[in-house]
Design an enzyme around this catalytic site. Structure first.
Site, PDB file in Angstrom:
ATOM      1  N   TRP A  31       4.356 -35.103 107.124  1.00 42.17           N
ATOM      2  CA  TRP A  31       3.429 -35.960 106.367  1.00 42.17           C
ATOM      3  C   TRP A  31       2.163 -36.151 107.181  1.00 42.17           C
ATOM      4  O   TRP A  31       2.258 -36.418 108.369  1.00 42.17           O
ATOM      5  CB  TRP A  31       4.065 -37.314 106.057  1.00 42.17           C
ATOM      6  CG  TRP A  31       3.175 -38.151 105.185  1.00 42.17           C
ATOM      7  CD1 TRP A  31       2.375 -39.192 105.570  1.00 42.17           C
ATOM      8  CD2 TRP A  31       2.962 -37.994 103.779  1.00 42.17           C
ATOM      9  NE1 TRP A  31       1.685 -39.698 104.512  1.00 42.17           N
ATOM     10  CE2 TRP A  31       2.016 -38.971 103.391  1.00 42.17           C
ATOM     11  CE3 TRP A  31       3.455 -37.114 102.819  1.00 42.17           C
ATOM     12  CZ2 TRP A  31       1.576 -39.099 102.077  1.00 42.17           C
ATOM     13  CZ3 TRP A  31       3.022 -37.245 101.523  1.00 42.17           C
ATOM     14  CH2 TRP A  31       2.104 -38.231 101.160  1.00 42.17           C
ATOM     15  N   ASN A 206      -5.650 -43.722 106.338  1.00 42.32           N
ATOM     16  CA  ASN A 206      -5.033 -43.317 107.598  1.00 42.32           C
ATOM     17  C   ASN A 206      -3.935 -42.291 107.358  1.00 42.32           C
ATOM     18  O   ASN A 206      -3.312 -42.264 106.294  1.00 42.32           O
ATOM     19  CB  ASN A 206      -4.470 -44.556 108.300  1.00 42.32           C
ATOM     20  CG  ASN A 206      -3.787 -44.225 109.601  1.00 42.32           C
ATOM     21  OD1 ASN A 206      -2.598 -43.914 109.615  1.00 42.32           O
ATOM     22  ND2 ASN A 206      -4.510 -44.286 110.691  1.00 42.32           N
ATOM     23  N   SER A 208      -1.005 -42.163 108.113  1.00 41.92           N
ATOM     24  CA  SER A 208       0.316 -42.703 107.814  1.00 41.92           C
ATOM     25  C   SER A 208       0.439 -43.247 106.397  1.00 41.92           C
ATOM     26  O   SER A 208       1.540 -43.601 105.971  1.00 41.92           O
ATOM     27  CB  SER A 208       0.652 -43.829 108.810  1.00 41.92           C
ATOM     28  OG  SER A 208      -0.210 -44.937 108.603  1.00 41.92           O
ATOM     29  N   LYS A 209      -0.673 -43.332 105.665  1.00 36.42           N
ATOM     30  CA  LYS A 209      -0.645 -43.984 104.355  1.00 36.42           C
ATOM     31  C   LYS A 209      -0.193 -43.028 103.250  1.00 36.42           C
ATOM     32  O   LYS A 209      -0.129 -41.823 103.420  1.00 36.42           O
ATOM     33  CB  LYS A 209      -2.035 -44.548 104.027  1.00 36.42           C
ATOM     34  CG  LYS A 209      -2.526 -45.596 105.023  1.00 36.42           C
ATOM     35  CD  LYS A 209      -1.548 -46.762 105.122  1.00 36.42           C
ATOM     36  CE  LYS A 209      -2.127 -47.934 105.903  1.00 36.42           C
ATOM     37  NZ  LYS A 209      -2.304 -47.639 107.338  1.00 36.42           N
ATOM     38  N   ASN A 210       0.089 -43.613 102.069  1.00 39.22           N
ATOM     39  CA  ASN A 210       0.578 -42.770 100.969  1.00 39.22           C
ATOM     40  C   ASN A 210      -0.537 -41.988 100.286  1.00 39.22           C
ATOM     41  O   ASN A 210      -0.269 -41.090  99.496  1.00 39.22           O
ATOM     42  CB  ASN A 210       1.364 -43.604  99.945  1.00 39.22           C
ATOM     43  CG  ASN A 210       0.614 -44.822  99.460  1.00 39.22           C
ATOM     44  OD1 ASN A 210      -0.190 -45.387 100.178  1.00 39.22           O
ATOM     45  ND2 ASN A 210       0.890 -45.237  98.247  1.00 39.22           N
TER      46      ASN A 210
END
Length: 231
Positions: A31, A206, A208-210
């Site tokens: 991801w 960012n 890490s975001k969806n």
């Protein structure tokens, strides 16, 4: 007469020896997932030689702003460097000044509290609802003072906060609502996209975001043309 209670069944988490929620054969997916379309878009930018919004003829950033405003359902969108910067700029554009108080939830990413500090405003921590983990409207109202200028509402982990009660309280006290939808891209509250309900709202891009970039990014949304211009 003794009534025998049925035995309680317990399910252990995988970390404590229970079954895995995701079967091992599925493996670990990277991801964010980088597609061929993503690679083509990056190559398009590299070939253009235009890497900032100040570059003459740059279209990618303006295109992103138009598309995200349309997706969320707001009149304006402003792209910035990251989600915390989006909050700082949004609060400043909404008129928050040094010494003002900004209510923030006690459970959130640190950016929700550091953004007011960037403006020399005072973050006021308010407790969360123990069921939703979002801002508790009752605790919110109890924390309002004559110095309260804005409320940062975080839709934690993608779950929308109770915007009906929060906006009603804010309107009664004349306080600006800023949605922090950094973790809630695409989430909806009573048919409306989060990030379209407050006076000015923010998203993080960012890694890490969806909705992720391969680094950092942020978006500010609003229906107020003056707020968008100040941002």
């Amino acid at each position: 007469m003794t009534i025998q209670q049925p035995a309680r069944q317990t399910v252990d988490l995988a970390m404590f020896g229970g079954d895995r929620a995701v079967p091992r054969e599925l493996g670990i997916r990277p991801w964010p997932m980088v597609t061929g379309q993503d690679e083509q878009a990056v190559h398009r930018v590299l070939r253009s030689g235009r890497f900032t919004s100040a570059s003459s003829g740059e279209q990618e950033i303006a295109g992103l702003e138009r598309e995200w405003a349309r997706f969320v359902g707001t009149e304006h969108c402003v792209a910035v460097s990251n989600g915390t910067a989006a909050l700082s700029v949004a609060l400043g554009a909404a008129g928050v000044e040094p010494g003002d108080e900004v209510i923030v939830p006690a459970l959130s990413f640190i950016g929700s509290a550091t953004a007011p500090l960037h403006l020399m405003a005072v973050p006021v921590f308010v407790d969360i609802d123990p069921v939703t983990f979002n801002l508790d409207p009752a605790a919110l109202e109890a924390a309002i003072t004559s110095r309260t200028k804005a409320i940062v509402v975080v839709h934690l982990h993608g779950l929308p906060a109770d915007m009906d009660r929060i906006t009603e309280i804010a309107a009664r006290h004349g306080i600006t609502v800023v949605e922090d939808a950094a973790q809630a891209h695409g989430a909806r509250y009573r048919g409306r996209s989060v990030g379209s309900i407050g006076a000015v709202n923010t998203f993080s891009l960012n890694v890490s975001k969806n909705l992720a970039t391969c680094g950092e990014g942020g978006l500010i949304t609003t229906d107020d043309a003056d707020v968008a211009t100040r941002a």
